[in-house]
Enzyme design. Structure first.
Site, PDB file in Angstrom:
ATOM      1  N   SER A 110       0.798  -1.220   0.000  1.00  0.00           N
ATOM      2  CA  SER A 110       0.000   0.000   0.000  1.00  0.00           C
ATOM      3  C   SER A 110       0.832   1.273   0.000  1.00  0.00           C
ATOM      4  O   SER A 110       0.412   2.281  -0.551  1.00  0.00           O
ATOM      5  CB  SER A 110      -0.943  -0.007   1.211  1.00  0.00           C
ATOM      6  OG  SER A 110      -0.213  -0.192   2.409  1.00  0.00           O
ATOM      7  N   HIS A 146      -5.033  -3.026  -3.003  1.00  0.00           N
ATOM      8  CA  HIS A 146      -4.641  -2.032  -4.020  1.00  0.00           C
ATOM      9  C   HIS A 146      -4.435  -2.646  -5.403  1.00  0.00           C
ATOM     10  O   HIS A 146      -4.055  -1.940  -6.330  1.00  0.00           O
ATOM     11  CB  HIS A 146      -3.367  -1.307  -3.578  1.00  0.00           C
ATOM     12  CG  HIS A 146      -3.568  -0.522  -2.327  1.00  0.00           C
ATOM     13  ND1 HIS A 146      -4.017   0.776  -2.329  1.00  0.00           N
ATOM     14  CD2 HIS A 146      -3.419  -0.875  -1.026  1.00  0.00           C
ATOM     15  CE1 HIS A 146      -4.117   1.202  -1.076  1.00  0.00           C
ATOM     16  NE2 HIS A 146      -3.774   0.214  -0.270  1.00  0.00           N
ATOM     17  N   LYS A 156     -11.326   1.420  -2.310  1.00  0.00           N
ATOM     18  CA  LYS A 156     -10.201   1.936  -3.084  1.00  0.00           C
ATOM     19  C   LYS A 156     -10.595   2.020  -4.560  1.00  0.00           C
ATOM     20  O   LYS A 156     -11.398   2.863  -4.910  1.00  0.00           O
ATOM     21  CB  LYS A 156      -8.964   1.114  -2.778  1.00  0.00           C
ATOM     22  CG  LYS A 156      -8.478   1.513  -1.384  1.00  0.00           C
ATOM     23  CD  LYS A 156      -7.655   0.547  -0.633  1.00  0.00           C
ATOM     24  CE  LYS A 156      -7.422   1.099   0.769  1.00  0.00           C
ATOM     25  NZ  LYS A 156      -6.972   0.098   1.716  1.00  0.00           N
TER      26      LYS A 156
HETATM   27  C1  LIG Z   1      -6.762   0.036   3.086  1.00  0.00           C
HETATM   28  C2  LIG Z   1      -6.256  -1.309   3.367  1.00  0.00           C
HETATM   29  C3  LIG Z   1      -6.932  -2.161   4.229  1.00  0.00           C
HETATM   30  C4  LIG Z   1      -8.118  -1.712   5.040  1.00  0.00           C
HETATM   31  O1  LIG Z   1      -9.261  -1.594   4.264  1.00  0.00           O
HETATM   32  P1  LIG Z   1     -10.451  -0.685   4.785  1.00  0.00           P
HETATM   33  O2  LIG Z   1     -11.624  -1.145   4.025  1.00  0.00           O
HETATM   34  O3  LIG Z   1     -10.048   0.721   4.469  1.00  0.00           O
HETATM   35  O4  LIG Z   1     -10.559  -0.916   6.252  1.00  0.00           O
HETATM   36  C5  LIG Z   1      -6.477  -3.447   4.373  1.00  0.00           C
HETATM   37  N1  LIG Z   1      -5.368  -3.866   3.720  1.00  0.00           N
HETATM   38  C6  LIG Z   1      -4.663  -3.060   2.915  1.00  0.00           C
HETATM   39  C7  LIG Z   1      -3.452  -3.585   2.227  1.00  0.00           C
HETATM   40  C8  LIG Z   1      -5.082  -1.756   2.716  1.00  0.00           C
HETATM   41  O5  LIG Z   1      -4.378  -0.944   1.943  1.00  0.00           O
END
Ligand SMILES: *Cc1c(COP(=O)(O)O)cnc(C)c1O
Length: 399
Positions: free
Chosen positions: A184, A212, A244
């Site tokens: 991330s 991502h 995302k």
């Molecule tokens: C953003 C993210 C999460 C968390 O997801 P949310 O739905 O925002 O709680 C989990 N793992 C990774 C790798 C992330 O980038």
């Protein structure tokens, strides 16, 4: 009470002293026609190069319309958890569509990715067992490992050999190997084929959190697994987030029917929380449709990413080895990254400095993220501004 209060004050002052105190910026308004800009406090228009809205779906009118149409039928709230009365038709449809999209038997929708990771790790690992994670794994995988009560070991970033050696060290104990698909804060891909082999050889679960990658990576947006040509047997547990590239909110776990059924029976972060509102699931279904039908978004994102990297290389902006729209520019100290953030903000760009503990000490950075809705001119101007920040930093290092 007074002593406690002064301890809080001391801790806040310490964070500020280290340049590690965070602050929130309130986004004021989104003019409907301006799909990528943000009007911030004070009404200034900044171009957002920090969100995870890679495909430009978060403010797509079709998602908002799907959400309101659903809300008119179901209401805003789900009223209870999934196992009581909160589970609705939109959840069922979304789960079927996500299972089909990821080529798995079943999918299970969670309220957030954070909770999905807690659920998977705490359900699949336990006391006396081992969880192995990449050193740069997302905080929610680490917290999931802690919650599970298993012994947590972290291997050097993207080092499948080290993971295999750790697995081989204690063959009698059940283990789970977990990693981000796309990291991330760095944008690089995990060595999934090698990790999959290591897990299979050791009889360990492989869990990939592709928050991502899904929607972005792979010819049809099926993420890091599609990129590497890995199937459900090679990666039995896939986690995706919907906030995302999907531009919506929530998350899911995809896998075999028994895995999903066990999560429904036992995963506390699934059972003991209110179900995701159905209008949110409706918006996600709309996003999934657009991800599958509008491949131009992914293609444009690839073009802009290549353009950013080409221009940055020519302008002397140091780049990380990332093929994805996550393009970190390292500044080292938190103070230097914050100074660059402020300078870019002056110039009309919103690029947030990422500091410890989100990234390791000494690797504070501007995490630039590209979106299909950026223009070439915006990318070019951003690179020009970044080049100035970087050369100012180099000069001050020499002085
Ligand atoms: C953003 C993210 C999460 C968390 O997801 P949310 O739905 O925002 O709680 C989990 N793992 C990774 C790798 C992330 O980038």
């Amino acid at each position: 009470m007074k002593r406690v209060a002064s301890a809080l004050e001391t801790e806040l002052a310490r964070l500020a002293q280290l340049e590690l105190r965070r602050s929130r910026t309130t986004v004021e308004a989104f003019p409907a026609s301006d799909t990528r800009a943000v009007a911030l406090h004070g009404g200034r228009r900044l171009v957002d190069f920090s969100s995870n809205d890679y495909l430009g779906l978060a403010r797509h009118p079709a998602l908002a319309a799907a959400m309101s149409a659903c809300a008119a039928r179901t209401g805003a709230g789900s009223g209870a958890s999934h196992l009581i009365t909160g589970h609705g038709a939109e959840h069922e449809l979304l789960e079927e569509e996500l299972a089909a999209f990821t080529h798995r038997e079943r999918a299970l929708v969670f309220s957030t990715g954070y909770m999905a990771n807690l659920a998977v790790l705490a359900t699949l690992a336990g006391r006396g067992e081992r969880v192995l994670l990449d050193r740069l794994s997302h905080a929610s995988l680490i917290d999931g490992a802690r919650l599970s009560g298993a012994e947590l070991r972290r291997y050097p970033h993207a080092d499948a050999g080290a993971a295999a050696r750790l697995l081989a060290r204690d063959p009698g104990r059940t283990a789970l190997l977990g990693t981000d698909g796309v990291f991330s804060m760095d944008g690089d891909l995990a060595p999934l084929p090698e990790l999959s082999r290591a897990a299979r050889d050791a009889g360990a679960w492989l869990v990939v959190d592709d928050a991502h990658g899904l929607g972005v990576v792979g010819a049809s947006g099926r993420g890091a697994l599609e990129h590497f040509g890995l199937d459900a047997e090679e990666v039995p547990v896939l986690i995706g987030t919907l906030g995302k590239a999907f531009g919506s909110f929530g998350a899911f776990v995809a896998g075999g029917a028994d895995l999903i059924e066990l999560l429904i029976q036992k995963a506390r972060p699934y059972i003991y929380t209110t179900a995701l509102p159905q209008p949110v699931a409706a918006a996600t279904r709309c996003a999934l449709e657009l991800i599958q039908t509008e491949s131009w978004r992914r293609e444009r994102l690839l073009c802009l990413t290549a353009r950013f990297r080409r221009q940055a290389r020519e302008a002397g902006v140091p780049l990380a080895d990332s093929p994805t729209p996550i393009q970190p520019v390292l500044f080292g100290s938190a103070a230097a990254a914050l100074a660059a953030q402020r300078e870019l903000e002056e110039a009309g760009f919103w690029v947030v400095a990422i500091r410890p503990p989100t990234v390791p000490p000494g690797t504070s950075r501007l995490r630039v993220t590209l979106s299909a809705t950026h223009t070439e001119a915006e990318v070019d101007e951003l690179v020009g501004r970044l080049a100035r920040c970087c050369s100012a930093l180099a000069r001050s290092a020499l002085a």
